[in-house]
Structures are given as C-alpha cells and as structure tokens.
Design a protein around this motif. Structure first.
Motif, PDB file in Angstrom:
ATOM      1  N   LEU A 160      -2.385  -8.476  -1.537  1.00  0.00           N
ATOM      2  CA  LEU A 160      -3.381  -7.715  -0.780  1.00  0.00           C
ATOM      3  C   LEU A 160      -2.934  -6.261  -0.717  1.00  0.00           C
ATOM      4  CD1 LEU A 160      -5.752  -7.234   1.181  1.00  0.00           C
ATOM      5  CD2 LEU A 160      -4.319  -8.188   3.009  1.00  0.00           C
ATOM      6  N   VAL A 161      -3.766  -5.364  -1.216  1.00  0.00           N
ATOM      7  CA  VAL A 161      -3.440  -3.934  -1.221  1.00  0.00           C
ATOM      8  C   VAL A 161      -4.308  -3.209  -0.194  1.00  0.00           C
ATOM      9  CG1 VAL A 161      -3.613  -1.804  -2.588  1.00  0.00           C
ATOM     10  CG2 VAL A 161      -2.578  -3.853  -3.599  1.00  0.00           C
ATOM     11  N   VAL A 162      -3.648  -2.427   0.660  1.00  0.00           N
ATOM     12  CA  VAL A 162      -4.381  -1.555   1.583  1.00  0.00           C
ATOM     13  C   VAL A 162      -4.591  -0.242   0.830  1.00  0.00           C
ATOM     14  CG1 VAL A 162      -4.437  -0.463   3.842  1.00  0.00           C
ATOM     15  CG2 VAL A 162      -3.237  -2.637   3.551  1.00  0.00           C
ATOM     16  N   ASP A 163      -5.840   0.052   0.543  1.00  0.00           N
ATOM     17  CA  ASP A 163      -6.165   1.201  -0.297  1.00  0.00           C
ATOM     18  C   ASP A 163      -6.738   2.344   0.538  1.00  0.00           C
ATOM     19  OD1 ASP A 163      -6.583   2.609  -2.782  1.00  0.00           O
ATOM     20  OD2 ASP A 163      -8.724   2.205  -2.524  1.00  0.00           O
ATOM     21  N   VAL A 164      -6.354   3.560   0.165  1.00  0.00           N
ATOM     22  CA  VAL A 164      -6.807   4.741   0.890  1.00  0.00           C
ATOM     23  C   VAL A 164      -6.767   5.912  -0.088  1.00  0.00           C
ATOM     24  CG1 VAL A 164      -4.489   5.380   1.733  1.00  0.00           C
ATOM     25  CG2 VAL A 164      -6.461   5.937   3.100  1.00  0.00           C
TER      26      VAL A 164
ATOM     27  N   GLY B 299       0.862  -1.177   0.000  1.00  0.00           N
ATOM     28  CA  GLY B 299       0.000   0.000   0.000  1.00  0.00           C
ATOM     29  C   GLY B 299       0.893   1.219   0.000  1.00  0.00           C
ATOM     30  N   GLY B 300       0.350   2.353  -0.373  1.00  0.00           N
ATOM     31  CA  GLY B 300       1.145   3.583  -0.406  1.00  0.00           C
ATOM     32  C   GLY B 300       1.475   4.079   0.989  1.00  0.00           C
ATOM     33  N   ILE B 301       2.275   5.115   1.049  1.00  0.00           N
ATOM     34  CA  ILE B 301       2.642   5.711   2.340  1.00  0.00           C
ATOM     35  C   ILE B 301       1.369   6.186   3.058  1.00  0.00           C
ATOM     36  CG2 ILE B 301       3.045   8.014   1.315  1.00  0.00           C
ATOM     37  CD1 ILE B 301       5.301   8.327   3.417  1.00  0.00           C
ATOM     38  N   GLY B 302       1.308   5.925   4.368  1.00  0.00           N
ATOM     39  CA  GLY B 302       0.166   6.382   5.161  1.00  0.00           C
ATOM     40  C   GLY B 302      -1.118   5.598   4.939  1.00  0.00           C
ATOM     41  N   SER B 303      -1.003   4.445   4.267  1.00  0.00           N
ATOM     42  CA  SER B 303      -2.228   3.676   3.971  1.00  0.00           C
ATOM     43  C   SER B 303      -2.675   2.827   5.162  1.00  0.00           C
ATOM     44  CB  SER B 303      -2.023   2.784   2.737  1.00  0.00           C
ATOM     45  OG  SER B 303      -0.956   1.883   2.953  1.00  0.00           O
ATOM     46  N   GLY B 304      -1.742   2.536   6.069  1.00  0.00           N
ATOM     47  CA  GLY B 304      -2.091   1.736   7.248  1.00  0.00           C
ATOM     48  C   GLY B 304      -1.653   0.287   7.153  1.00  0.00           C
ATOM     49  N   LYS B 305      -0.587   0.028   6.400  1.00  0.00           N
ATOM     50  CA  LYS B 305      -0.077  -1.350   6.234  1.00  0.00           C
ATOM     51  C   LYS B 305       0.262  -1.996   7.578  1.00  0.00           C
ATOM     52  CE  LYS B 305       3.272   0.017   3.550  1.00  0.00           C
ATOM     53  NZ  LYS B 305       2.860   1.415   3.291  1.00  0.00           N
ATOM     54  N   THR B 306       0.938  -1.221   8.434  1.00  0.00           N
ATOM     55  CA  THR B 306       1.377  -1.770   9.729  1.00  0.00           C
ATOM     56  C   THR B 306       0.178  -2.123  10.598  1.00  0.00           C
ATOM     57  OG1 THR B 306       3.378  -0.449   9.572  1.00  0.00           O
ATOM     58  CG2 THR B 306       2.848  -1.336  11.736  1.00  0.00           C
ATOM     59  N   THR B 307      -0.812  -1.242  10.616  1.00  0.00           N
ATOM     60  CA  THR B 307      -2.032  -1.494  11.397  1.00  0.00           C
ATOM     61  C   THR B 307      -2.703  -2.784  10.928  1.00  0.00           C
ATOM     62  OG1 THR B 307      -2.337   0.891  11.605  1.00  0.00           O
ATOM     63  CG2 THR B 307      -4.241  -0.475  12.109  1.00  0.00           C
ATOM     64  N   VAL B 308      -2.828  -2.927   9.611  1.00  0.00           N
ATOM     65  CA  VAL B 308      -3.449  -4.128   9.035  1.00  0.00           C
ATOM     66  C   VAL B 308      -2.622  -5.370   9.370  1.00  0.00           C
ATOM     67  CG1 VAL B 308      -4.011  -5.287   6.854  1.00  0.00           C
ATOM     68  CG2 VAL B 308      -4.666  -2.896   7.187  1.00  0.00           C
ATOM     69  N   ALA B 309      -1.304  -5.279   9.192  1.00  0.00           N
ATOM     70  CA  ALA B 309      -0.419  -6.424   9.469  1.00  0.00           C
ATOM     71  C   ALA B 309      -0.554  -6.869  10.923  1.00  0.00           C
ATOM     72  CB  ALA B 309       1.026  -6.056   9.152  1.00  0.00           C
ATOM     73  N   ASN B 310      -0.611  -5.900  11.837  1.00  0.00           N
ATOM     74  CA  ASN B 310      -0.723  -6.237  13.267  1.00  0.00           C
ATOM     75  C   ASN B 310      -2.054  -6.918  13.589  1.00  0.00           C
ATOM     76  OD1 ASN B 310       1.812  -5.254  13.799  1.00  0.00           O
ATOM     77  ND2 ASN B 310       1.113  -3.222  14.402  1.00  0.00           N
TER      78      ASN B 310
END
Length: 201
Positions: A128-132, A9-20
């Motif tokens: 899997l893409v975190v989209d925002v 996902g792009g910067i600030g998309s929340g990848k870390t939040t989703v991964a956790n």
C-alpha cells in the motif's frame, strides 16, 4: 499467519496519519522506524557492537546512542555507513519478522519508509503506497521538521521516485486532500483487507 500489508510512501506523504487510522480498527502496526530504535536501545546487541566499533564518543551521558554524533561519524565514510547497515538491517528484519509472527489482528501493517529502496516488499502480501504530489511533500515536511528546501530535495533524491513507488503498489491512497477523504479511503481498504484475510483462512 496474518496477512501482511506493507505501507510506504515518500517523506511528508502522511504514512503515520494513515497507519494511525488503521490502528483505530484494532490493526497491529509494525513500524520499522520504532524497531530501528529498539535494536540500538541501551542493553541491546546492536548498541554493544556500535560502541565496540566507535567507542564511547557515540554515547550520550545516560549510555544511550547519540544519533547525531553517529550520523556525523558515518556521513563522510561510505565504508562505515556500509558496516552500520550490515549490522542493523538484519537485526531490524529479524525483529520485524518476529513482530509479524506475533500479530493477532486479521491483517497487520508493516510500515517501512524505504520499503522499495531496500526491497522489503518481499516480506509483504500486498503493498500500500501513500501517494502525494511533490509540492505537498515539500510543504508538509518544511512545516513538520522545519528544515531547508535543499535538505528536503536531498532526501527526495535519495528515495525511490514517486513513479517507482506507484509501479510497485498493489493499492494506493491519495493524500493530497483532507483527513475526511483519507478516512474514507482507509475505511474502504480496511474492508477489502478483511475480506482478503477471511479468504486466506
């Protein structure tokens, strides 16, 4: 071998939040950013080669890599940047593969911010893409990193476009809402990935 779900996902998309959120289900996470630090840790081959090339000026007093100094050195020289990428990318890829092979959960997440830019989705079974939306990206990144709008726009320009990521995605998590909406999407995908893992056995 475990099924590999690429997460990007792009910067600030929340990848870390989703991964956790996936990690709470006991899913193994393989994070390219963490591996990138490991391959230049004190005592590593990566750090030895970098020191050989640039000298001790790129080391901190404790012998670890001075990242900001290295960034300054390579920033204005495409050849040096290229040299560094050619050194580090194979080391990072090798470690990612080793970690994938060690994963014990039914599926694992391979988290790579520049997955599409570096064509690393070839290492995954699904992407899997975190989209925002871009406005949210800019707002979150400013709040988190305290950087200027111009810097964020430069980062966005260097990354794959939102459309390129969506075109490459097998699965999409929309992160424009709150954490509750995110948890629901993660829970649904977790069940789906477990069913894929069972079918692959």
């Amino acid at each position: 071998m475990t099924i590999v779900i690429g997460l990007t996902g792009g910067i600030g998309s929340g990848k870390t939040t989703v991964a956790n959120m996936f990690a709470k289900y006991g899913i193994d996470l393989i994070d390219a950013d963490i591996i990138a630090r490991e391959v230049v840790a004190v005592g590593s081959v990566g750090l030895a080669r970098i020191t050989e090339k640039f000298g001790n000026r790129i080391l901190l007093s404790d012998g670890s890599l001075n990242r900001s100094q290295l960034r300054t050195v390579i920033f204005s020289d495409p050849q040096l940047k290229n040299w560094l990428n050619q050194l580090l990318h194979p080391l990072i890829n090798e470690k990612m593969l080793a970690d994938i092979n060690r994963a014990i959960s039914p599926y694992c997440l391979l988290i790579v911010p520049l997955m599409i830019e570096n064509n690393l989705q070839t290492m995954t079974d699904r992407l899997l893409v975190v989209d925002v939306d871009q406005q949210t990206q800019i707002m979150r990144t400013q709040q988190r990193d305290n950087v200027s709008l111009e810097q964020i726009k430069n980062i966005l320009a260097a990354q794959a476009s939102r459309q390129q990521r969506l075109d490459a995605a097998d699965d999409i998590i929309c992160n424009n809402g709150d954490n509750q909406a995110l948890l629901t999407q993660v829970a649904q995908l977790h069940q789906y990935y477990l069913s894929l893992a069972r079918a692959a056995k």
